[in-house]
Design a protein around this motif. Structure first.
Motif, PDB file in Angstrom:
ATOM      1  N   GLY A  22     -65.898  41.745 -69.729  1.00 14.19           N
ATOM      2  CA  GLY A  22     -65.986  40.309 -69.524  1.00 14.19           C
ATOM      3  C   GLY A  22     -64.710  39.762 -68.935  1.00 14.19           C
ATOM      4  O   GLY A  22     -63.624  40.216 -69.268  1.00 14.19           O
ATOM      5  N   THR A  23     -64.846  38.793 -68.048  1.00 16.94           N
ATOM      6  CA  THR A  23     -63.664  38.122 -67.503  1.00 16.94           C
ATOM      7  C   THR A  23     -63.634  36.663 -67.935  1.00 16.94           C
ATOM      8  O   THR A  23     -62.594  36.033 -67.891  1.00 16.94           O
ATOM      9  N   ALA A  24     -64.766  36.119 -68.310  1.00 19.41           N
ATOM     10  CA  ALA A  24     -64.836  34.731 -68.763  1.00 19.41           C
ATOM     11  C   ALA A  24     -65.289  34.743 -70.216  1.00 19.41           C
ATOM     12  O   ALA A  24     -66.329  35.280 -70.540  1.00 19.41           O
ATOM     13  N   GLY A  25     -64.488  34.191 -71.082  1.00 19.30           N
ATOM     14  CA  GLY A  25     -64.844  34.212 -72.495  1.00 19.30           C
ATOM     15  C   GLY A  25     -64.341  35.476 -73.169  1.00 19.30           C
ATOM     16  O   GLY A  25     -63.503  36.200 -72.644  1.00 19.30           O
ATOM     17  N   LEU A  26     -64.875  35.758 -74.352  1.00 18.35           N
ATOM     18  CA  LEU A  26     -64.452  36.919 -75.130  1.00 18.35           C
ATOM     19  C   LEU A  26     -65.547  37.972 -75.136  1.00 18.35           C
ATOM     20  O   LEU A  26     -66.720  37.650 -75.285  1.00 18.35           O
ATOM     21  N   THR A  27     -65.169  39.222 -74.999  1.00 18.89           N
ATOM     22  CA  THR A  27     -66.145  40.302 -75.030  1.00 18.89           C
ATOM     23  C   THR A  27     -66.551  40.598 -76.479  1.00 18.89           C
ATOM     24  O   THR A  27     -65.872  40.192 -77.429  1.00 18.89           O
ATOM     25  N   TYR A  28     -67.638  41.334 -76.622  1.00 17.45           N
ATOM     26  CA  TYR A  28     -68.099  41.754 -77.941  1.00 17.45           C
ATOM     27  C   TYR A  28     -66.979  42.508 -78.670  1.00 17.45           C
ATOM     28  O   TYR A  28     -66.723  42.262 -79.844  1.00 17.45           O
ATOM     29  N   GLN A  29     -66.302  43.419 -77.961  1.00 17.68           N
ATOM     30  CA  GLN A  29     -65.245  44.217 -78.599  1.00 17.68           C
ATOM     31  C   GLN A  29     -64.104  43.336 -79.073  1.00 17.68           C
ATOM     32  O   GLN A  29     -63.578  43.524 -80.172  1.00 17.68           O
TER      33      GLN A  29
ATOM     34  N   LYS B 244     -61.347  40.738 -83.675  1.00 21.84           N
ATOM     35  CA  LYS B 244     -60.920  39.526 -84.374  1.00 21.84           C
ATOM     36  C   LYS B 244     -61.633  39.381 -85.721  1.00 21.84           C
ATOM     37  O   LYS B 244     -61.047  38.900 -86.685  1.00 21.84           O
ATOM     38  N   MET B 245     -62.896  39.821 -85.788  1.00 24.90           N
ATOM     39  CA  MET B 245     -63.633  39.744 -87.041  1.00 24.90           C
ATOM     40  C   MET B 245     -63.004  40.654 -88.096  1.00 24.90           C
ATOM     41  O   MET B 245     -62.746  40.218 -89.216  1.00 24.90           O
ATOM     42  N   ILE B 246     -62.737  41.908 -87.746  1.00 21.99           N
ATOM     43  CA  ILE B 246     -62.202  42.818 -88.768  1.00 21.99           C
ATOM     44  C   ILE B 246     -60.751  42.491 -89.135  1.00 21.99           C
ATOM     45  O   ILE B 246     -60.321  42.775 -90.251  1.00 21.99           O
ATOM     46  N   ALA B 247     -60.014  41.856 -88.205  1.00 23.36           N
ATOM     47  CA  ALA B 247     -58.645  41.431 -88.504  1.00 23.36           C
ATOM     48  C   ALA B 247     -58.613  40.068 -89.208  1.00 23.36           C
ATOM     49  O   ALA B 247     -57.556  39.632 -89.645  1.00 23.36           O
ATOM     50  N   ARG B 248     -59.786  39.407 -89.304  1.00 21.67           N
ATOM     51  CA  ARG B 248     -59.908  38.070 -89.874  1.00 21.67           C
ATOM     52  C   ARG B 248     -58.974  37.081 -89.173  1.00 21.67           C
ATOM     53  O   ARG B 248     -58.317  36.243 -89.793  1.00 21.67           O
ATOM     54  N   THR B 249     -58.944  37.190 -87.836  1.00 19.38           N
ATOM     55  CA  THR B 249     -58.154  36.303 -86.997  1.00 19.38           C
ATOM     56  C   THR B 249     -59.035  35.144 -86.537  1.00 19.38           C
ATOM     57  O   THR B 249     -60.093  35.374 -85.943  1.00 19.38           O
ATOM     58  N   PRO B 250     -58.625  33.903 -86.775  1.00 21.00           N
ATOM     59  CA  PRO B 250     -59.441  32.769 -86.322  1.00 21.00           C
ATOM     60  C   PRO B 250     -59.532  32.725 -84.797  1.00 21.00           C
ATOM     61  O   PRO B 250     -58.617  33.142 -84.089  1.00 21.00           O
ATOM     62  N   VAL B 251     -60.650  32.220 -84.312  1.00 26.25           N
ATOM     63  CA  VAL B 251     -60.846  31.984 -82.883  1.00 26.25           C
ATOM     64  C   VAL B 251     -60.999  30.482 -82.685  1.00 26.25           C
ATOM     65  O   VAL B 251     -61.468  29.768 -83.570  1.00 26.25           O
ATOM     66  N   GLU B 252     -60.560  30.001 -81.518  1.00 32.59           N
ATOM     67  CA  GLU B 252     -60.721  28.587 -81.209  1.00 32.59           C
ATOM     68  C   GLU B 252     -62.078  28.387 -80.561  1.00 32.59           C
ATOM     69  O   GLU B 252     -62.450  29.105 -79.627  1.00 32.59           O
TER      70      GLU B 252
ATOM     71  N   ALA C 213     -62.277  28.911 -86.274  1.00 36.16           N
ATOM     72  CA  ALA C 213     -63.258  29.502 -87.180  1.00 36.16           C
ATOM     73  C   ALA C 213     -63.027  30.998 -87.303  1.00 36.16           C
ATOM     74  O   ALA C 213     -62.483  31.642 -86.404  1.00 36.16           O
ATOM     75  N   LEU C 214     -63.465  31.524 -88.438  1.00 39.33           N
ATOM     76  CA  LEU C 214     -63.490  32.976 -88.639  1.00 39.33           C
ATOM     77  C   LEU C 214     -64.871  33.494 -88.271  1.00 39.33           C
ATOM     78  O   LEU C 214     -65.879  32.810 -88.471  1.00 39.33           O
ATOM     79  N   ILE C 215     -64.917  34.692 -87.740  1.00 42.57           N
ATOM     80  CA  ILE C 215     -66.192  35.337 -87.441  1.00 42.57           C
ATOM     81  C   ILE C 215     -66.679  35.983 -88.729  1.00 42.57           C
ATOM     82  O   ILE C 215     -65.996  36.833 -89.307  1.00 42.57           O
ATOM     83  N   THR C 216     -67.841  35.553 -89.203  1.00 42.12           N
ATOM     84  CA  THR C 216     -68.365  36.059 -90.474  1.00 42.12           C
ATOM     85  C   THR C 216     -69.475  37.084 -90.288  1.00 42.12           C
ATOM     86  O   THR C 216     -69.821  37.791 -91.235  1.00 42.12           O
ATOM     87  N   ASN C 217     -70.032  37.167 -89.083  1.00 41.89           N
ATOM     88  CA  ASN C 217     -71.082  38.151 -88.808  1.00 41.89           C
ATOM     89  C   ASN C 217     -71.152  38.358 -87.302  1.00 41.89           C
ATOM     90  O   ASN C 217     -71.045  37.408 -86.536  1.00 41.89           O
TER      91      ASN C 217
ATOM     92  N   THR D 247     -67.520  30.575 -89.383  1.00 38.54           N
ATOM     93  CA  THR D 247     -67.276  29.626 -90.467  1.00 38.54           C
ATOM     94  C   THR D 247     -65.947  28.947 -90.180  1.00 38.54           C
ATOM     95  O   THR D 247     -64.919  29.621 -90.014  1.00 38.54           O
ATOM     96  N   GLY D 248     -65.977  27.629 -90.091  1.00 32.95           N
ATOM     97  CA  GLY D 248     -64.791  26.872 -89.732  1.00 32.95           C
ATOM     98  C   GLY D 248     -63.675  26.986 -90.744  1.00 32.95           C
ATOM     99  O   GLY D 248     -63.898  27.125 -91.944  1.00 32.95           O
TER     100      GLY D 248
END
Length: 101
Positions: free
Chosen positions: A11-18, A23-31, A68-72, A90-91
């Motif tokens: 992906g070049t626009a946005g975030l890829t699945y990977q 970010k989910m397993i690191a519990r890093t928030p995304v904007e 928000a955190l990625i919960t799933n 989840t915000g």
């Protein structure tokens, strides 16, 4: 918040699945920004078909932003069909109304 997306390994626009998975397993928030595109007059007029590599600006007064955190995160690859993924958020922190592009 929940988002359903077409899957792309590159992906070049946005975030890829990977990237989302990392970010989910690191519990890093995304904007996150949930809004109409800044140059749209409504859902049909002037709507771009894809996000440019530089992203897009939200329409002031029509949406919300926050972290928000990625919960799933689930990938789906049916035989002979488009691969997709679904992500749940989840915000954390303050939810803000979009006021400027």
């Amino acid at each position: 918040m929940k988002s359903e997306n077409l899957f792309s390994a590159e992906g070049t626009a946005g975030l890829t699945y990977q990237t989302l998975f990392d970010k989910m397993i690191a519990r890093t928030p995304v904007e996150l920004v949930f809004s109409l595109e800044g140059n749209s007059t409504d859902l049909d007029d002037n709507k771009k078909d894809e996000v440019s590599t530089t992203g897009w600006a939200p329409k002031p007064g029509f949406g919300y932003s926050g972290e928000a955190l990625i919960t799933n995160l689930e990938a789906n690859a049916p035989n002979g069909d488009n691969a997709t993924f679904t992500v749940d958020f989840t915000g954390v922190g303050e939810l803000k109304k979009v006021t400027a592009a």
